[in-house]
Design a protein around this motif. Structure first.
Motif, PDB file in Angstrom:
ATOM      1  N   THR A   6       2.622   7.161  13.512  1.00  0.00           N
ATOM      2  CA  THR A   6       2.846   6.303  12.356  1.00  0.00           C
ATOM      3  C   THR A   6       4.174   6.628  11.691  1.00  0.00           C
ATOM      4  O   THR A   6       4.728   7.713  11.835  1.00  0.00           O
ATOM      5  CB  THR A   6       1.727   6.454  11.310  1.00  0.00           C
ATOM      6  N   LEU A   7       4.664   5.684  10.971  1.00  0.00           N
ATOM      7  CA  LEU A   7       5.932   5.841  10.270  1.00  0.00           C
ATOM      8  C   LEU A   7       5.864   6.955   9.238  1.00  0.00           C
ATOM      9  O   LEU A   7       6.770   7.784   9.148  1.00  0.00           O
ATOM     10  CB  LEU A   7       6.299   4.520   9.586  1.00  0.00           C
ATOM     11  N   ALA A   8       4.795   6.994   8.486  1.00  0.00           N
ATOM     12  CA  ALA A   8       4.685   7.984   7.418  1.00  0.00           C
ATOM     13  C   ALA A   8       4.639   9.392   7.975  1.00  0.00           C
ATOM     14  O   ALA A   8       5.278  10.308   7.436  1.00  0.00           O
ATOM     15  CB  ALA A   8       3.449   7.708   6.576  1.00  0.00           C
ATOM     16  N   SER A   9       3.892   9.608   9.038  1.00  0.00           N
ATOM     17  CA  SER A   9       3.787  10.958   9.580  1.00  0.00           C
ATOM     18  C   SER A   9       5.099  11.393  10.210  1.00  0.00           C
ATOM     19  O   SER A   9       5.483  12.556  10.118  1.00  0.00           O
ATOM     20  CB  SER A   9       2.641  11.057  10.579  1.00  0.00           C
ATOM     21  N   LEU A  70       1.574  -1.424  11.400  1.00  0.00           N
ATOM     22  CA  LEU A  70       1.314  -0.207  10.640  1.00  0.00           C
ATOM     23  C   LEU A  70       2.499   0.148   9.739  1.00  0.00           C
ATOM     24  O   LEU A  70       2.310   0.586   8.599  1.00  0.00           O
ATOM     25  CB  LEU A  70       1.011   0.935  11.597  1.00  0.00           C
ATOM     26  N   ALA A  71       3.720  -0.068  10.243  1.00  0.00           N
ATOM     27  CA  ALA A  71       4.908   0.211   9.437  1.00  0.00           C
ATOM     28  C   ALA A  71       4.974  -0.704   8.223  1.00  0.00           C
ATOM     29  O   ALA A  71       5.287  -0.258   7.114  1.00  0.00           O
ATOM     30  CB  ALA A  71       6.165   0.052  10.292  1.00  0.00           C
ATOM     31  N   ALA A  75       4.790   0.392   4.281  1.00  0.00           N
ATOM     32  CA  ALA A  75       5.815   0.005   3.305  1.00  0.00           C
ATOM     33  C   ALA A  75       5.207  -0.729   2.120  1.00  0.00           C
ATOM     34  O   ALA A  75       5.590  -0.494   0.966  1.00  0.00           O
ATOM     35  CB  ALA A  75       6.872  -0.861   3.983  1.00  0.00           C
ATOM     36  N   VAL A  76       4.241  -1.603   2.368  1.00  0.00           N
ATOM     37  CA  VAL A  76       3.587  -2.338   1.282  1.00  0.00           C
ATOM     38  C   VAL A  76       2.796  -1.387   0.394  1.00  0.00           C
ATOM     39  O   VAL A  76       2.817  -1.503  -0.842  1.00  0.00           O
ATOM     40  CB  VAL A  76       2.689  -3.457   1.854  1.00  0.00           C
ATOM     41  N   THR A  77       2.121  -0.420   1.000  1.00  0.00           N
ATOM     42  CA  THR A  77       1.359   0.554   0.216  1.00  0.00           C
ATOM     43  C   THR A  77       2.278   1.389  -0.667  1.00  0.00           C
ATOM     44  O   THR A  77       1.984   1.622  -1.845  1.00  0.00           O
ATOM     45  CB  THR A  77       0.550   1.466   1.152  1.00  0.00           C
ATOM     46  N   ILE A  78       3.400   1.815  -0.108  1.00  0.00           N
ATOM     47  CA  ILE A  78       4.359   2.605  -0.896  1.00  0.00           C
ATOM     48  C   ILE A  78       4.920   1.759  -2.034  1.00  0.00           C
ATOM     49  O   ILE A  78       5.028   2.221  -3.177  1.00  0.00           O
ATOM     50  CB  ILE A  78       5.481   3.148   0.006  1.00  0.00           C
ATOM     51  N   ARG A  79       5.255   0.507  -1.739  1.00  0.00           N
ATOM     52  CA  ARG A  79       5.762  -0.388  -2.795  1.00  0.00           C
ATOM     53  C   ARG A  79       4.741  -0.565  -3.900  1.00  0.00           C
ATOM     54  O   ARG A  79       5.069  -0.513  -5.090  1.00  0.00           O
ATOM     55  CB  ARG A  79       6.126  -1.736  -2.198  1.00  0.00           C
ATOM     56  N   ASN A  80       3.472  -0.752  -3.531  1.00  0.00           N
ATOM     57  CA  ASN A  80       2.421  -0.920  -4.536  1.00  0.00           C
ATOM     58  C   ASN A  80       2.276   0.314  -5.404  1.00  0.00           C
ATOM     59  O   ASN A  80       2.080   0.206  -6.620  1.00  0.00           O
ATOM     60  CB  ASN A  80       1.098  -1.264  -3.865  1.00  0.00           C
ATOM     61  N   LYS A  81       2.370   1.492  -4.808  1.00  0.00           N
ATOM     62  CA  LYS A  81       2.265   2.735  -5.587  1.00  0.00           C
ATOM     63  C   LYS A  81       3.440   2.881  -6.549  1.00  0.00           C
ATOM     64  O   LYS A  81       3.272   3.332  -7.683  1.00  0.00           O
ATOM     65  CB  LYS A  81       2.188   3.947  -4.654  1.00  0.00           C
TER      66      LYS A  81
END
Length: 94
Positions: A6-9, A70-71, A75-81
């Protein structure tokens, strides 16, 4: 799909290996994460275009598109946070 892909890992691993170096600033971290995001999306787009012409393995296509999905979700999850944190700051009494 393995979590290591995954991108985050991958970004976390890159940050962890650069600990103690001058380039471990948040700006360089976000720049490398953005570059990784763009390369993942580009690989998915290239796989889709190759599949349309019949020059691509279907299994590799599914893998590339899953990584792209997944990427984007990451990115959407990070933007929402980030938006939630900003809204929380705006609600603070001064």
């Amino acid at each position: 799909m393995d979590i290591r892909s995954t991108l985050a890992s991958r970004a976390y691993d890159a940050l962890r290996t650069t600990q103690g170096h001058d380039d471990s600033s948040p700006a360089s971290y976000f720049a490398s994460a953005g570059a990784e995001f763009a390369s993942t999306l580009k690989a998915g787009e290239e796989a889709a275009m190759s599949a349309m012409t019949g020059d691509y393995d279907p299994h590799a296509l599914v893998t590339a598109l899953a990584q792209s999905e997944l990427a984007v979700e990451t990115a959407v999850t990070i933007r929402n946070k980030v938006v939630e944190a900003y809204q929380e700051i705006l609600r603070m009494a001064v």
